[in-house]
Motif scaffolding. Structure first.
Motif, mmCIF file in Angstrom:
data_model
loop_
_atom_site.group_PDB
_atom_site.id
_atom_site.type_symbol
_atom_site.label_atom_id
_atom_site.label_comp_id
_atom_site.label_asym_id
_atom_site.label_seq_id
_atom_site.Cartn_x
_atom_site.Cartn_y
_atom_site.Cartn_z
ATOM 1 N N GLY A 1 -7.194 -1.996 -0.943
ATOM 2 C CA GLY A 1 -7.458 -1.178 0.231
ATOM 3 C C GLY A 1 -6.178 -0.622 0.827
ATOM 4 N N LEU A 2 -5.116 -1.425 0.804
ATOM 5 C CA LEU A 2 -3.821 -0.974 1.310
ATOM 6 C C LEU A 2 -3.307 0.206 0.484
ATOM 7 C CD1 LEU A 2 -1.301 -1.259 3.083
ATOM 8 C CD2 LEU A 2 -0.475 -3.010 1.490
ATOM 9 N N VAL A 3 -3.352 0.056 -0.847
ATOM 10 C CA VAL A 3 -2.890 1.129 -1.730
ATOM 11 C C VAL A 3 -3.711 2.395 -1.493
ATOM 12 C CG1 VAL A 3 -2.701 1.859 -4.141
ATOM 13 C CG2 VAL A 3 -2.011 -0.452 -3.481
ATOM 14 N N LYS A 4 -5.018 2.233 -1.392
ATOM 15 C CA LYS A 4 -5.910 3.374 -1.178
ATOM 16 C C LYS A 4 -5.605 4.076 0.140
ATOM 17 C CE LYS A 4 -10.836 4.496 -0.613
ATOM 18 N NZ LYS A 4 -12.210 3.924 -0.574
ATOM 19 N N ASP A 5 -5.438 3.303 1.217
ATOM 20 C CA ASP A 5 -5.188 3.890 2.528
ATOM 21 C C ASP A 5 -3.828 4.583 2.578
ATOM 22 O OD1 ASP A 5 -7.623 3.034 3.378
ATOM 23 O OD2 ASP A 5 -6.879 1.386 4.631
ATOM 24 N N ILE A 6 -2.820 3.988 1.940
ATOM 25 C CA ILE A 6 -1.485 4.610 1.919
ATOM 26 C C ILE A 6 -1.518 5.905 1.112
ATOM 27 C CG2 ILE A 6 0.840 4.353 0.955
ATOM 28 C CD1 ILE A 6 0.849 1.506 1.957
ATOM 29 N N ALA A 7 -2.193 5.879 -0.041
ATOM 30 C CA ALA A 7 -2.290 7.088 -0.866
ATOM 31 C C ALA A 7 -2.954 8.218 -0.082
ATOM 32 C CB ALA A 7 -3.066 6.782 -2.137
ATOM 33 N N ARG A 8 -4.008 7.887 0.659
ATOM 34 C CA ARG A 8 -4.708 8.899 1.445
ATOM 35 C C ARG A 8 -3.834 9.388 2.603
ATOM 36 N NH1 ARG A 8 -8.785 6.044 3.317
ATOM 37 N NH2 ARG A 8 -10.222 6.499 1.604
ATOM 38 N N GLY B 1 7.888 8.409 9.212
ATOM 39 C CA GLY B 1 7.103 8.305 7.995
ATOM 40 C C GLY B 1 7.394 7.126 7.090
ATOM 41 N N TRP B 2 8.250 6.189 7.473
ATOM 42 C CA TRP B 2 8.556 5.019 6.641
ATOM 43 C C TRP B 2 7.291 4.213 6.373
ATOM 44 C CZ3 TRP B 2 10.673 2.161 3.204
ATOM 45 C CH2 TRP B 2 10.742 0.774 3.287
ATOM 46 N N VAL B 3 7.080 3.871 5.100
ATOM 47 C CA VAL B 3 5.841 3.196 4.703
ATOM 48 C C VAL B 3 5.680 1.846 5.399
ATOM 49 C CG1 VAL B 3 6.864 2.050 2.684
ATOM 50 C CG2 VAL B 3 4.413 2.615 2.695
ATOM 51 N N GLY B 4 6.777 1.236 5.794
ATOM 52 C CA GLY B 4 6.697 -0.045 6.490
ATOM 53 C C GLY B 4 5.970 0.030 7.820
ATOM 54 N N TYR B 5 5.915 1.241 8.405
ATOM 55 C CA TYR B 5 5.224 1.411 9.684
ATOM 56 C C TYR B 5 3.738 1.716 9.511
ATOM 57 C CZ TYR B 5 10.069 2.033 11.276
ATOM 58 O OH TYR B 5 11.406 1.872 11.518
ATOM 59 N N PHE B 6 3.292 1.898 8.276
ATOM 60 C CA PHE B 6 1.916 2.318 8.054
ATOM 61 C C PHE B 6 0.879 1.377 8.683
ATOM 62 C CE2 PHE B 6 -1.993 1.853 5.594
ATOM 63 C CZ PHE B 6 -2.572 3.088 5.850
ATOM 64 N N PRO B 7 0.970 0.037 8.495
ATOM 65 C CA PRO B 7 -0.065 -0.828 9.078
ATOM 66 C C PRO B 7 -0.225 -0.652 10.585
ATOM 67 C CG PRO B 7 1.244 -2.060 7.506
ATOM 68 C CD PRO B 7 1.951 -0.744 7.709
ATOM 69 N N LEU B 8 0.863 -0.333 11.264
ATOM 70 C CA LEU B 8 0.837 -0.209 12.722
ATOM 71 C C LEU B 8 -0.029 0.968 13.177
ATOM 72 C CD1 LEU B 8 2.132 -1.569 15.235
ATOM 73 C CD2 LEU B 8 3.964 0.120 15.074
ATOM 74 N N CYS B 9 -0.167 1.979 12.333
ATOM 75 C CA CYS B 9 -0.940 3.170 12.706
ATOM 76 C C CYS B 9 -2.101 3.420 11.749
ATOM 77 C CB CYS B 9 -0.019 4.392 12.727
ATOM 78 S SG CYS B 9 1.308 4.280 13.955
ATOM 79 N N SER B 10 -2.471 2.423 10.990
ATOM 80 C CA SER B 10 -3.495 2.562 9.956
ATOM 81 C C SER B 10 -4.903 2.608 10.550
ATOM 82 C CB SER B 10 -3.405 1.380 8.995
ATOM 83 O OG SER B 10 -3.703 0.169 9.671
ATOM 84 N N PRO B 11 -5.890 3.040 9.751
ATOM 85 C CA PRO B 11 -7.287 2.991 10.217
ATOM 86 C C PRO B 11 -7.720 1.583 10.594
ATOM 87 C CG PRO B 11 -7.098 4.337 8.228
ATOM 88 C CD PRO B 11 -5.772 3.677 8.429
ATOM 89 N N ASP C 1 -0.950 11.405 1.177
ATOM 90 C CA ASP C 1 -1.412 12.397 0.200
ATOM 91 C C ASP C 1 -0.614 12.271 -1.108
ATOM 92 O OD1 ASP C 1 -2.932 14.441 -0.852
ATOM 93 O OD2 ASP C 1 -1.685 16.046 -0.008
ATOM 94 N N ILE C 2 -0.602 11.057 -1.648
ATOM 95 C CA ILE C 2 0.125 10.776 -2.887
ATOM 96 C C ILE C 2 -0.802 10.036 -3.840
ATOM 97 C CG2 ILE C 2 2.423 10.708 -1.831
ATOM 98 C CD1 ILE C 2 2.168 7.680 -1.646
ATOM 99 N N LYS C 3 -0.368 9.904 -5.091
ATOM 100 C CA LYS C 3 -1.147 9.167 -6.075
ATOM 101 C C LYS C 3 -1.080 7.673 -5.771
ATOM 102 C CE LYS C 3 -0.271 12.467 -9.826
ATOM 103 N NZ LYS C 3 0.323 12.651 -11.171
ATOM 104 N N LYS C 4 -2.078 6.926 -6.223
ATOM 105 C CA LYS C 4 -2.078 5.484 -6.013
ATOM 106 C C LYS C 4 -0.904 4.826 -6.709
ATOM 107 C CE LYS C 4 -7.048 4.836 -5.241
ATOM 108 N NZ LYS C 4 -8.287 4.158 -5.700
ATOM 109 N N SER C 5 -0.519 5.341 -7.859
ATOM 110 C CA SER C 5 0.631 4.775 -8.578
ATOM 111 C C SER C 5 1.909 4.951 -7.772
ATOM 112 C CB SER C 5 0.782 5.438 -9.947
ATOM 113 O OG SER C 5 0.943 6.845 -9.817
#
Length: 515
Positions: free
Chosen positions: A271-278, A52-62, A281-285
């Motif tokens: 778009g990155l902030v929006k996709d990570i928040a979704r 779940g590390w946020v650094g890996y998010f782009p690798l599995c992003s939409p 399941d966290i707030k954009k802030s």
């Protein structure tokens, strides 16, 4: 029970099992059938082991799935909750095509499996996401932690923050961080933070958002965080040996899609902030706070800075140095009795072929780099300071002291002395944001004024060597001779001879501006 009754019951059970099996298997068959007649994964699917590390998010992003589909592949990411041993075992058995990891976790958990695949790219660095936090009344500074004996440390075993703790133990020589009886193992940063708040721990090694939560309270202070480190907690992508040998097109396609995804998110931060928040399941802030703790590495930076494949310019081959450093840290902390790097050759863990190909194809044409090129790691600039300003700097801590040898009674560095300084600078390279004070010390015997003069000359000699051999910013470093005015504490049961032998030394201390 009569035979026909038994047969009837058997048929009922068989029917129930068949219906249950149909309900399980049929969706899988439908999914496979749907994929086979659609645009998804015409060349097959790529399976990546992640956590779940946020650094890996782009690798599995939409966005990544969309870009990889253009290459003809589907994408499946499995979150194994940072079970590294199982992750690398599944890579070895080819259940996973690729896995993510930190360099240190690969050395720690991959050695028993003879390292089942090479590192094909560097993904990111932790930049502020992890920190060592302490109760200020008990441990106000890192230097105080070095002298502490009665403290307890809460941390999450085998996490990147644990590696930060090991690095500080090795680089600054902090004995209490190695003492298992002082350890409080926790399940995650939130649990470690709770131990700190409940006063069950004096020090906690945390990651965001608990770092920010702790520092919002006046009773806690940050001793050291990854915002002040470089090439320490580094995330990497590892390919299975089977994929490398049998399907190199899969590697090329994955990397091409990944760096396109990074470029897209560099140009579209909203778009990155929006996709990570979704995704989380966290707030954009909250998503924006998470992003402050990670710096993604571009394709060009991989080629030029980490792999050293651009032979037209100087390259530090940072990945090689990071592997070597991680091995030294693990060995120093007792995870291994000797270097875990196979044949002590870090190149055996690296495959630069694909980065080299991509750099040749895209690096000189602006592909993946502009517009929206990464800012990269901007070197810290240091202004000149007066002696008064230097004296007002706040101490961070002294790096592990090596016995720097001089010719007897002189300030002339020996070859062995220069080699020891080189070892210290290898540690210093991980902490680019701090100024450096070279502190010369002598024993307690002899004339005090003469001792101060000799210690200043020796500190000056070390400074000159560092400036010449390691090209350190002249405004970043100064030399101070202290003579015998600040002797070391005598160890319990230490003989006078052993104690006097330790007193003449040169310390490399890190200091910073008071904010």
């Amino acid at each position: 029970m009569r035979l026909h009754t038994k047969l009837a019951l058997g048929l009922v059970v068989l029917g129930v099992v068949s219906i249950g099996g149909y309900r399980i298997v049929q969706p899988m068959l439908d999914n496979a059938s749907q994929a086979s007649v659609s645009d998804v994964g015409a060349k097959g699917s790529i399976h990546i082991g992640v956590d779940g590390w946020v650094g890996y998010f782009p690798l599995c992003s939409p966005e990544m799935k969309k870009n990889l589909n253009r290459e003809g592949y589907g994408l499946r990411c499995t979150d194994d909750a940072a079970d590294y041993q199982s992750r690398f075992q599944l890579l070895k058995s080819s259940e996973y095509d690729f896995v993510v990891a930190t360099v240190d976790s690969y050395l720690l958990n991959g050695e028993a499996l003879n390292y089942p695949g090479p590192i094909i790219t560097v993904l990111d660095e932790s930049k502020g996401g992890d920190a060592i936090v302490a109760r200020q009344s008990k441990v106000p500074t890192l230097e105080a932690l070095k002298q502490a004996t009665d403290v307890h440390i809460a941390f999450t075993p085998d996490s990147p923050s644990h590696h930060l703790m090991k690095a500080v133990a090795a680089h600054f020589d902090v004995p209490v961080l190695r003492e298992k009886r002082r350890h409080i193992e926790s399940e995650g940063s939130e649990a470690a933070y709770a131990k700190l708040v409940d006063e069950k721990a004096d020090v906690a090694v945390l990651w965001e958002p608990e770092v920010s939560k702790a520092l919002a309270k006046p009773e806690f202070v940050r001793l050291l965080g990854t915002e002040d480190t470089q090439q320490l907690i580094v995330d990497i992508l590892i390919a299975s040996q089977r994929v490398i040998k049998q399907n190199p097109d899969q590697v090329r396609s994955l990397l091409k899609a990944y760096f396109r995804t990074l470029k897209y998110y560099r140009e579209n931060n909203a778009g990155l902030v929006k996709d990570i928040a979704r995704h989380y399941d966290i707030k954009k802030s909250t998503a924006e706070e998470l992003l402050k703790g990670v710096r993604w590495i571009t394709m060009s930076e991989n080629a030029e800075d980490w792999y050293g494949v651009d032979h037209q310019r100087f390259s530090s081959e940072a990945l090689v140095r990071t592997i070597e450093s991680a091995g030294d840290i693990l060995e120093d902390n007792g995870d291994f009795s000797r270097s875990p790097i196979p044949d002590e050759d870090p190149y055996r863990l690296i495959n630069s072929t694909f980065i080299k190909e991509m750099y040749g194809a895209f690096g000189n044409t602006g592909g993946f780099t502009k517009p929206g090129a990464s800012k990269g790691a901007t070197p810290v600039r240091f202004d000149a300071l007066s002696p008064t300003q230097w004296n007002q700097l706040k101490a961070v801590g002294s790096l592990k002291t090596r016995q720097v040898k001089f010719s007897s009674g002189t300030a002339n560095l020996t070859l062995a002395g220069k080699e020891k300084i080189d070892e210290v600078i290898a540690d210093l390279d991980h902490y680019p944001n701090f100024r450096v004070e070279v502190r010369g010390h002598t024993g307690l015997r002899g004339n005090a004024d003469a001792n101060i003069a000799l210690s200043q000359q020796r500190a000056d000699a070390v400074l000159r060597y560092i400036r010449i051999a390691h090209d350190l910013d002249a405004n970043r470093i100064r030399a101070v001779g202290l003579g015998g005015s600040k002797p070391l504490k005598r160890r319990a049961g230490e003989s006078s001879r052993a104690y006097n032998y330790r007193l003449p030394r040169v310390e490399i201390a890190l200091v910073r501006e008071v904010l």
